[in-house]
Design a protein around this motif. Structure first.
Motif, mmCIF file in Angstrom:
data_model
loop_
_atom_site.group_PDB
_atom_site.id
_atom_site.type_symbol
_atom_site.label_atom_id
_atom_site.label_comp_id
_atom_site.label_asym_id
_atom_site.label_seq_id
_atom_site.Cartn_x
_atom_site.Cartn_y
_atom_site.Cartn_z
ATOM 1 N N GLY A 228 23.372 -4.020 11.853
ATOM 2 C CA GLY A 228 22.992 -2.910 10.993
ATOM 3 C C GLY A 228 21.559 -3.020 10.513
ATOM 4 N N THR A 229 21.155 -4.229 10.114
ATOM 5 C CA THR A 229 19.778 -4.432 9.650
ATOM 6 C C THR A 229 18.782 -4.068 10.739
ATOM 7 O OG1 THR A 229 20.439 -6.176 8.130
ATOM 8 C CG2 THR A 229 18.139 -6.130 8.773
ATOM 9 N N VAL A 230 19.066 -4.486 11.964
ATOM 10 C CA VAL A 230 18.144 -4.198 13.070
ATOM 11 C C VAL A 230 18.078 -2.702 13.328
ATOM 12 C CG1 VAL A 230 17.768 -4.482 15.544
ATOM 13 C CG2 VAL A 230 18.373 -6.456 14.152
ATOM 14 N N GLN A 231 19.245 -2.066 13.428
ATOM 15 C CA GLN A 231 19.271 -0.671 13.858
ATOM 16 C C GLN A 231 18.794 0.298 12.786
ATOM 17 O OE1 GLN A 231 19.818 0.176 17.031
ATOM 18 N NE2 GLN A 231 19.952 -2.027 17.343
ATOM 19 N N VAL A 232 19.129 0.044 11.523
ATOM 20 C CA VAL A 232 18.797 0.982 10.449
ATOM 21 C C VAL A 232 17.532 0.558 9.717
ATOM 22 C CG1 VAL A 232 19.597 2.036 8.294
ATOM 23 C CG2 VAL A 232 21.207 1.645 10.172
ATOM 24 N N ALA A 233 17.545 -0.645 9.149
ATOM 25 C CA ALA A 233 16.449 -1.064 8.281
ATOM 26 C C ALA A 233 15.164 -1.328 9.049
ATOM 27 C CB ALA A 233 16.847 -2.315 7.502
ATOM 28 N N MET A 234 15.278 -1.812 10.293
ATOM 29 C CA MET A 234 14.063 -2.209 11.014
ATOM 30 C C MET A 234 13.745 -1.230 12.154
ATOM 31 S SD MET A 234 13.124 -4.672 9.127
ATOM 32 C CE MET A 234 11.712 -5.272 10.064
ATOM 33 N N LEU A 235 14.523 -1.218 13.224
ATOM 34 C CA LEU A 235 14.214 -0.325 14.338
ATOM 35 C C LEU A 235 14.278 1.141 13.908
ATOM 36 C CD1 LEU A 235 16.048 -2.025 17.354
ATOM 37 C CD2 LEU A 235 13.677 -2.297 16.587
ATOM 38 N N GLY A 236 15.164 1.450 12.966
ATOM 39 C CA GLY A 236 15.268 2.821 12.462
ATOM 40 C C GLY A 236 14.287 3.137 11.354
ATOM 41 N N ASN A 237 13.483 2.148 10.955
ATOM 42 C CA ASN A 237 12.452 2.334 9.920
ATOM 43 C C ASN A 237 13.021 2.843 8.593
ATOM 44 O OD1 ASN A 237 10.461 1.647 11.878
ATOM 45 N ND2 ASN A 237 10.515 3.752 12.628
ATOM 46 N N GLY A 238 14.287 2.525 8.332
ATOM 47 C CA GLY A 238 14.892 2.958 7.083
ATOM 48 C C GLY A 238 15.582 4.303 7.174
ATOM 49 N N GLY B 110 0.795 -1.224 0.000
ATOM 50 C CA GLY B 110 0.000 0.000 0.000
ATOM 51 C C GLY B 110 0.826 1.272 0.000
ATOM 52 N N PHE B 111 2.155 1.157 0.149
ATOM 53 C CA PHE B 111 3.007 2.347 0.182
ATOM 54 C C PHE B 111 3.485 2.706 -1.225
ATOM 55 C CE2 PHE B 111 7.490 3.857 0.233
ATOM 56 C CZ PHE B 111 7.239 5.152 0.678
ATOM 57 N N ALA B 112 3.490 3.998 -1.518
ATOM 58 C CA ALA B 112 4.091 4.516 -2.762
ATOM 59 C C ALA B 112 4.934 5.738 -2.400
ATOM 60 C CB ALA B 112 3.019 4.896 -3.773
ATOM 61 N N PRO B 113 6.190 5.804 -2.844
ATOM 62 C CA PRO B 113 7.063 6.937 -2.518
ATOM 63 C C PRO B 113 6.551 8.251 -3.089
ATOM 64 C CG PRO B 113 8.340 5.062 -3.332
ATOM 65 C CD PRO B 113 6.892 4.758 -3.612
ATOM 66 N N ASP B 114 7.079 9.347 -2.540
ATOM 67 C CA ASP B 114 6.665 10.679 -2.993
ATOM 68 C C ASP B 114 7.739 11.381 -3.817
ATOM 69 O OD1 ASP B 114 8.314 10.891 -0.806
ATOM 70 O OD2 ASP B 114 7.021 12.248 0.346
ATOM 71 N N PHE B 115 8.856 10.725 -4.097
ATOM 72 C CA PHE B 115 9.855 11.295 -4.999
ATOM 73 C C PHE B 115 10.626 10.164 -5.665
ATOM 74 C CE2 PHE B 115 12.170 10.839 -1.019
ATOM 75 C CZ PHE B 115 13.449 10.430 -1.402
ATOM 76 N N ASP B 116 11.304 10.499 -6.758
ATOM 77 C CA ASP B 116 12.116 9.517 -7.480
ATOM 78 C C ASP B 116 13.518 9.455 -6.883
ATOM 79 O OD1 ASP B 116 10.116 8.921 -9.293
ATOM 80 O OD2 ASP B 116 10.859 10.281 -10.845
ATOM 81 N N ILE C 23 22.465 11.478 9.410
ATOM 82 C CA ILE C 23 22.421 11.690 7.966
ATOM 83 C C ILE C 23 22.227 13.177 7.661
ATOM 84 C CG2 ILE C 23 19.934 11.240 7.799
ATOM 85 C CD1 ILE C 23 20.478 10.006 5.036
ATOM 86 N N THR C 24 22.998 13.671 6.716
ATOM 87 C CA THR C 24 22.878 15.068 6.311
ATOM 88 C C THR C 24 22.291 15.186 4.906
ATOM 89 O OG1 THR C 24 25.160 14.985 5.492
ATOM 90 C CG2 THR C 24 24.823 15.791 7.741
ATOM 91 N N GLY C 25 21.860 14.062 4.366
ATOM 92 C CA GLY C 25 21.297 14.061 3.027
ATOM 93 C C GLY C 25 19.785 14.088 3.040
ATOM 94 N N LEU C 26 19.181 13.323 2.145
ATOM 95 C CA LEU C 26 17.730 13.322 1.984
ATOM 96 C C LEU C 26 17.141 12.080 2.642
ATOM 97 C CD1 LEU C 26 15.187 14.569 0.755
ATOM 98 C CD2 LEU C 26 15.678 13.317 -1.350
ATOM 99 N N ASN C 27 16.439 12.275 3.748
ATOM 100 C CA ASN C 27 15.753 11.178 4.422
ATOM 101 C C ASN C 27 14.420 10.882 3.736
ATOM 102 O OD1 ASN C 27 17.195 10.290 6.979
ATOM 103 N ND2 ASN C 27 17.235 12.512 7.231
ATOM 104 N N GLN C 28 14.034 9.601 3.719
ATOM 105 C CA GLN C 28 12.754 9.189 3.140
ATOM 106 C C GLN C 28 11.706 9.105 4.251
ATOM 107 O OE1 GLN C 28 14.932 5.742 1.046
ATOM 108 N NE2 GLN C 28 13.149 6.080 -0.230
ATOM 109 N N THR C 29 11.174 10.255 4.655
ATOM 110 C CA THR C 29 10.269 10.264 5.801
ATOM 111 C C THR C 29 8.952 9.552 5.512
ATOM 112 O OG1 THR C 29 9.535 12.485 5.157
ATOM 113 C CG2 THR C 29 11.269 12.333 6.817
ATOM 114 N N ALA C 30 8.481 9.615 4.266
ATOM 115 C CA ALA C 30 7.242 8.902 3.936
ATOM 116 C C ALA C 30 7.453 7.397 4.074
ATOM 117 C CB ALA C 30 6.791 9.252 2.521
ATOM 118 N N LEU C 31 8.604 6.915 3.614
ATOM 119 C CA LEU C 31 8.921 5.501 3.777
ATOM 120 C C LEU C 31 9.028 5.137 5.251
ATOM 121 C CD1 LEU C 31 9.921 2.690 2.890
ATOM 122 C CD2 LEU C 31 12.223 3.657 2.717
ATOM 123 N N MET C 32 9.652 5.991 6.045
ATOM 124 C CA MET C 32 9.824 5.696 7.465
ATOM 125 C C MET C 32 8.477 5.561 8.169
ATOM 126 S SD MET C 32 13.087 8.174 8.241
ATOM 127 C CE MET C 32 13.225 7.711 9.977
#
Length: 529
Positions: free
Chosen positions: A333-343, A114-120, A348-357
């Protein structure tokens, strides 16, 4: 809108942090936290600076099994890029971890449905700007966790050479779509071998670039120290062409430090004359190594020698200990970033994917839908962090520097390291759904690939023949930022003959992915296990 914590939230936090709070303490904490939360509330009214979406598209669709016999697609689309450019005429798929605005993205999972990103993602914009057609999102393993091709919530991905065999993972769909001719090019992701393993099993070219060469902006992360995306193609020239388009800083990805782009397409015709190839001794004789695969790899190196390269044996003892290092990084890393960190990841000083998170955080309410490998990794990573305080992850990152220096020392004497990509051909797919079967094949396929995710060296899997009728891959590893030399060696090998005619071991009946599947094969491909 953000709200302050209720009593139950503070009690839960206190229990988790082992804080001895009384009921009175909890009330005081609520009062102290309230103004902090009020400040954060100001963010709700602010608009995030997201890249513009320039090319029209529709959400796409899931293809019928008859139109996708190996289950390589997650979503079919038809996004037309610029009118001309280096990728004009190419239909390209991207792994279903790559953000395409308005098009569903699940990363092979049930919990992101059901999720769709908001940018390319940056790489999507670059493909479209270069005249490519984005033909869709490629199926992949559940949150990219696994080197098989049977854990995706979209069903099993089957190998075009033999639909009862694994296509390799986690970029399984990307490899299958290229190998079967559905697209000319694809993009995969690689944190332990997820481009190169399926490339080897499906008989295509797959590059894990130097860490940071290709921007990861807009791609679902696993761990920033090992996150890579790269090209998967049917030819060396196609691989180099796609890297020409993808490579270079985007100003948004903090992984991109000191990036040095090369002239990749120009290098393909350079020839092997004068190259020094180092056959990495520790890459052979691995657990589960098959003689037929090793024979084909050595024969491919002999062909490079016949084309003018000098071949020597080299040794990097750390190669045999790197699985311990990589395991600590991938588990925690998978636990802390991909899962517990929700991606998302701190600092990070770049572009976070808050919609994905926001969307990904719902996995906690759907944890029963997670694949067996993800559940195992979550428990193991949480245990390591809670009981040992992250020390094993930190020590592993310290040891990466030692391994990087050891490989660099070997590459000071040779231009390229050569070894099997995977020490065995594609294994049979599981025939049941027990936890043990769904967790196969474990870490065995990545014993040669995972070390270079940690050290960041570029590594290219090159098809080098058929063992028992199934493809084998030669992996070429180069100096940082020197993908051009890998293409030079791979181009020389490609010109040495048709790798499909190079055989080892027995001669069994095989499926030619250039031909449409038979009715029986299409039936197999649509079946889940």
């Amino acid at each position: 809108m953000i709200t302050g914590p209720a009593d139950r939230h503070i009690r839960a936090a206190a229990d988790y942090l082992a804080l001895p709070l009384s009921e009175a303490d909890i009330a005081v904490l609520q009062a102290e936290i309230a103004p902090m939360i009020e400040l954060l509330g100001g963010l709700d009214a602010m608009v995030e600076p997201l890249p513009p979406v320039r090319y029209p598209r529709t959400p796409g669709h899931r293809p019928d099994p008859a139109d996708d016999p190996y289950n390589g697609w997650a979503v079919r689309t038809e996004i037309i890029g610029a009118e001309g450019g280096p990728l004009a005429g190419h239909r390209i798929a991207v792994k279903d971890t790559v953000s395409v605005a308005g098009v569903p993205m699940t990363a092979g999972s049930a919990t992101l449905q059901g999720f769709a990103p908001d940018f390319d993602a940056t790489i999507v914009t670059r493909i479209l700007d270069a005249g490519g057609v984005l033909a869709g999102k490629a199926n992949c393993e559940y949150f990219c966790y696994g080197a098989g091709s049977h854990t995706s919530a979209h069903g099993v991905v089957r190998n075009p050479w033999d639909p009862t065999r694994s296509a390799g993972g986690s970029s399984s769909g990307s490899a299958v779509l290229v190998a079967s001719g559905a697209v000319t090019m694809a993009v995969g992701g690689d944190q332990g071998g997820s481009i190169r393993v399926p490339a080897a099993h499906c008989g295509i070219y797959g590059l894990k670039p130097t860490h940071g060469l290709v921007p990861y902006t807009g791609v679902m992360p696993v761990d920033p120290s090992i996150d890579h995306v790269g090209p998967m193609t049917a030819t060396v020239a196609g691989n180099a062409l796609l890297l020409d388009v993808l490579a270079g800083p985007d100003g948004l990805d903090p992984r991109q430090i000191g990036v040095r782009r090369g002239r990749y397409s120009d290098a393909v015709a350079g020839g092997a004359e004068g190259l020094r190839i180092g056959v990495l001794a520790e890459g052979f004789g691995q657990p589960r190594s098959e003689p037929g695969v090793e024979e084909l790899v050595r024969a491919a190196v002999d062909r490079l020698a016949a084309a003018g390269a000098t071949v020597v044996e080299v040794s990097v003892p750390q190669h045999r200990t790197m699985m311990s290092v990589w395991a600590a990084i991938i588990l925690e890393g998978t636990v802390q970033v991909a899962m517990l960190g929700n991606g998302g990841w701190p600092g990070i000083t770049g572009l976070n994917q808050t919609a994905l998170m926001r969307a990904h955080s719902a996995w906690r309410q759907r944890a029963h839908l997670l694949s067996a490998p993800i559940q195992t990794g979550l428990v193991a990573g949480h245990y390591l962090r809670e009981v040992y305080g992250g020390v094993y992850y930190a020590k592993a990152q310290n040891l990466v520097r030692v391994a990087r220096q050891a490989y660099d020392a070997a590459l000071a004497d040779v231009d390229v390291l050569a070894l099997p990509t995977v020490p065995f051909v594609a294994p049979p797919l599981p025939t049941g759904r027990s936890r043990a079967e769904m967790s196969s094949p474990g870490f065995d396929p990545v014993v040669n690939t995972a070390p270079f995710d940690c050290t960041g060296h570029p590594a290219l899997s090159v098809p080098c023949g058929l063992s028992e009728g199934l493809p084998a891959g030669l992996m070429l590893v180069g100096r940082h930022w020197d993908e051009a030399t890998l293409y030079r060696a791979a181009g020389a090998l490609e010109r040495a003959g048709d790798w499909r005619e190079w055989r080892s071991g027995g001669r069994s009946e095989r499926v030619d992915p250039a031909r449409p599947p038979t009715e029986d094969q299409a039936s197999l491909a649509g079946r889940t296990v």
